[in-house]
Write an enzyme that holds these catalytic residues in place. Sequence first.
Site, PDB file in Angstrom:
ATOM      1  CG  ASP A  47      -2.130   0.869   1.091  1.00  0.00           C
ATOM      2  OD1 ASP A  47      -1.963   2.081   0.882  1.00  0.00           O
ATOM      3  OD2 ASP A  47      -3.252   0.342   1.172  1.00  0.00           O
ATOM      4  CG  ASP A  78       2.848   4.290  -6.505  1.00  0.00           C
ATOM      5  OD1 ASP A  78       1.950   3.623  -7.058  1.00  0.00           O
ATOM      6  OD2 ASP A  78       2.893   5.526  -6.544  1.00  0.00           O
ATOM      7  CE1 TYR A 166     -12.479   3.576  -8.943  1.00  0.00           C
ATOM      8  CE2 TYR A 166     -14.830   3.478  -9.447  1.00  0.00           C
ATOM      9  CZ  TYR A 166     -13.717   2.983  -8.787  1.00  0.00           C
ATOM     10  OH  TYR A 166     -13.842   1.867  -7.983  1.00  0.00           O
ATOM     11  CB  VAL A 196     -18.088  -2.016  -0.204  1.00  0.00           C
ATOM     12  CG1 VAL A 196     -17.661  -2.960   0.918  1.00  0.00           C
ATOM     13  CG2 VAL A 196     -17.991  -2.702  -1.561  1.00  0.00           C
TER      14      VAL A 196
HETATM   15  P1  NAD Z   1      -9.620   2.598   0.079  1.00  0.00           P
HETATM   16  O1  NAD Z   1      -9.254   3.932  -0.483  1.00  0.00           O
HETATM   17  O2  NAD Z   1      -9.983   2.528   1.505  1.00  0.00           O
HETATM   18  O3  NAD Z   1      -8.477   1.540  -0.213  1.00  0.00           O
HETATM   19  C1  NAD Z   1      -7.655   1.581  -1.350  1.00  0.00           C
HETATM   20  C2  NAD Z   1      -6.221   1.397  -0.893  1.00  0.00           C
HETATM   21  O4  NAD Z   1      -5.357   1.384  -2.034  1.00  0.00           O
HETATM   22  C3  NAD Z   1      -5.737   2.535   0.016  1.00  0.00           C
HETATM   23  O5  NAD Z   1      -5.187   1.996   1.205  1.00  0.00           O
HETATM   24  C4  NAD Z   1      -4.701   3.255  -0.823  1.00  0.00           C
HETATM   25  O6  NAD Z   1      -3.682   3.844  -0.030  1.00  0.00           O
HETATM   26  C5  NAD Z   1      -4.200   2.138  -1.724  1.00  0.00           C
HETATM   27  N1  NAD Z   1      -3.626   2.606  -2.973  1.00  0.00           N
HETATM   28  C6  NAD Z   1      -4.159   3.500  -3.847  1.00  0.00           C
HETATM   29  N2  NAD Z   1      -3.317   3.695  -4.881  1.00  0.00           N
HETATM   30  C7  NAD Z   1      -2.234   2.902  -4.650  1.00  0.00           C
HETATM   31  C8  NAD Z   1      -1.023   2.686  -5.346  1.00  0.00           C
HETATM   32  N3  NAD Z   1      -0.740   3.328  -6.489  1.00  0.00           N
HETATM   33  N4  NAD Z   1      -0.125   1.821  -4.827  1.00  0.00           N
HETATM   34  C9  NAD Z   1      -0.376   1.181  -3.662  1.00  0.00           C
HETATM   35  N5  NAD Z   1      -1.505   1.352  -2.958  1.00  0.00           N
HETATM   36  C10 NAD Z   1      -2.422   2.205  -3.455  1.00  0.00           C
HETATM   37  O7  NAD Z   1     -10.808   2.061  -0.848  1.00  0.00           O
HETATM   38  P2  NAD Z   1     -11.697   0.748  -0.697  1.00  0.00           P
HETATM   39  O8  NAD Z   1     -13.102   1.198  -0.565  1.00  0.00           O
HETATM   40  O9  NAD Z   1     -11.116  -0.185   0.299  1.00  0.00           O
HETATM   41  O10 NAD Z   1     -11.556   0.148  -2.167  1.00  0.00           O
HETATM   42  C11 NAD Z   1     -10.780  -1.021  -2.453  1.00  0.00           C
HETATM   43  C12 NAD Z   1     -10.983  -1.375  -3.916  1.00  0.00           C
HETATM   44  O11 NAD Z   1     -12.351  -1.632  -4.181  1.00  0.00           O
HETATM   45  C13 NAD Z   1     -10.574  -0.272  -4.892  1.00  0.00           C
HETATM   46  O12 NAD Z   1      -9.973  -0.896  -6.008  1.00  0.00           O
HETATM   47  C14 NAD Z   1     -11.890   0.368  -5.288  1.00  0.00           C
HETATM   48  O13 NAD Z   1     -11.819   0.976  -6.551  1.00  0.00           O
HETATM   49  C15 NAD Z   1     -12.797  -0.844  -5.268  1.00  0.00           C
HETATM   50  N6  NAD Z   1     -14.225  -0.537  -5.076  1.00  0.00           N
HETATM   51  C16 NAD Z   1     -14.661  -0.075  -3.863  1.00  0.00           C
HETATM   52  C17 NAD Z   1     -16.016   0.168  -3.683  1.00  0.00           C
HETATM   53  C18 NAD Z   1     -16.565   0.660  -2.362  1.00  0.00           C
HETATM   54  O14 NAD Z   1     -17.799   0.830  -2.253  1.00  0.00           O
HETATM   55  N7  NAD Z   1     -15.756   0.879  -1.340  1.00  0.00           N
HETATM   56  C19 NAD Z   1     -16.930  -0.030  -4.744  1.00  0.00           C
HETATM   57  C20 NAD Z   1     -16.436  -0.483  -5.969  1.00  0.00           C
HETATM   58  C21 NAD Z   1     -15.087  -0.767  -6.106  1.00  0.00           C
END
Ligand code: NAD
Length: 343
Positions: A47, A78, A166, A196
């Site tokens: 992360d 990253d 996105y 979620v």
């Molecule tokens: P979140 O922002 O809490 O978690 C995403 C994590 O990815 C973060 O900890 C961030 O620091 C890390 N991250 C981002 N870019 C990065 C990079 N370049 N390198 C390393 N780490 C990186 O979001 P979430 O809600 O836990 O979402 C998780 C996944 O689920 C994502 O791919 C998101 O697009 C997808 N998603 C989430 C939802 C929702 O309702 N939460 C819905 C559809 C899809």
Amino acid sequence: MSISFSKVNESLRASSCRWLVTGGAGFIGSHLIEHLLQHDQDVICLDNLSTGYASNLDALQVNLSTSQKERLKVTVGDLADYDVCISAVKNVDYILHQGALGSVPLSIEDPITSHRSNVTGTLNLFAAAKNAGIKRVVYASSSSVYGDETSLPKIEDKTGNLLSPYAATKAISEVYANAFAHSYGMEFIGLRYFNVFGPRQDPDGPYAAVIPIWVKAMLQGKPVFINGDGETTRDFVYVADVVQANLLAASVSSLAEPSRAFNVAIGDQISLNQLFHQIRSALLRIRPDLNIADPVYQDFRSGDVRYSTADFSRVREELGFEPIHSVADGIDLAVQWYSENSG
Ligand code: NAD
């Protein structure tokens, strides 16, 4: 053939594997790591802490034994750096790829930054997995790939025009997954999460999601704003059921196609007005002292899809997914957590 989630958990307990969870310091990733460590798995978290928090990694360990905690290795790095991905996949059995910038508004303001994390990062990870000989990758896609498709419920093969950068990054991830599956004989499971929610979902910042924003506002006695008339609907899925979908995807023995996308939702369409009342009632049950006013309605937000709900028969039939939490159950658990953890 799919197996039940309880069988998956039994087999996790029976033998330890090594899992890479990208985005593990985020909301969903931290729940995946918690579940894996609880079942004595070795976990690498990759992360860059852009939207995730080191405190999530501390919080998920609260109820773990010392030996379970020792199974977690954290790399702050990253996904857009290929060398970071190469190191992260070493000796890994399973990949659960969650790392991404999840915000639609951010992607509209700054599509290049979203592309870098979500597309370059995903391509790097897929390529690193291929070079490491990893057979299957499970990755987070999104209901945003349905775009302007109006038919309900959403079924996997019927998508519309994409409505944000996105959504494009998630659709491109699926395109790369298909191409890698056919080019390199790998397997890819894309989980199209709907909305979620649950503990540790960030209530702060300009891109926070509706449930944590509202719960925080209610706890602080501040107004709750609804975009539009409140009859907009969403299919909310509790985070523990998203964990279930990921582990079933990692465990299923065979797939109908080497690259397959699945809706992850509970098929329960709930309006923002209903959601407001459910959250308010749940909070008042545990905090009768709170004074929670009626919502304040404001303009519709441009680009927001009006109605959304999923057909989840594919994930149920092919992966054995059976959601355990209704929206009401999930809201009870989430508001309890926010009420105990809001600063
Ligand atoms: P979140 O922002 O809490 O978690 C995403 C994590 O990815 C973060 O900890 C961030 O620091 C890390 N991250 C981002 N870019 C990065 C990079 N370049 N390198 C390393 N780490 C990186 O979001 P979430 O809600 O836990 O979402 C998780 C996944 O689920 C994502 O791919 C998101 O697009 C997808 N998603 C989430 C939802 C929702 O309702 N939460 C819905 C559809 C899809």
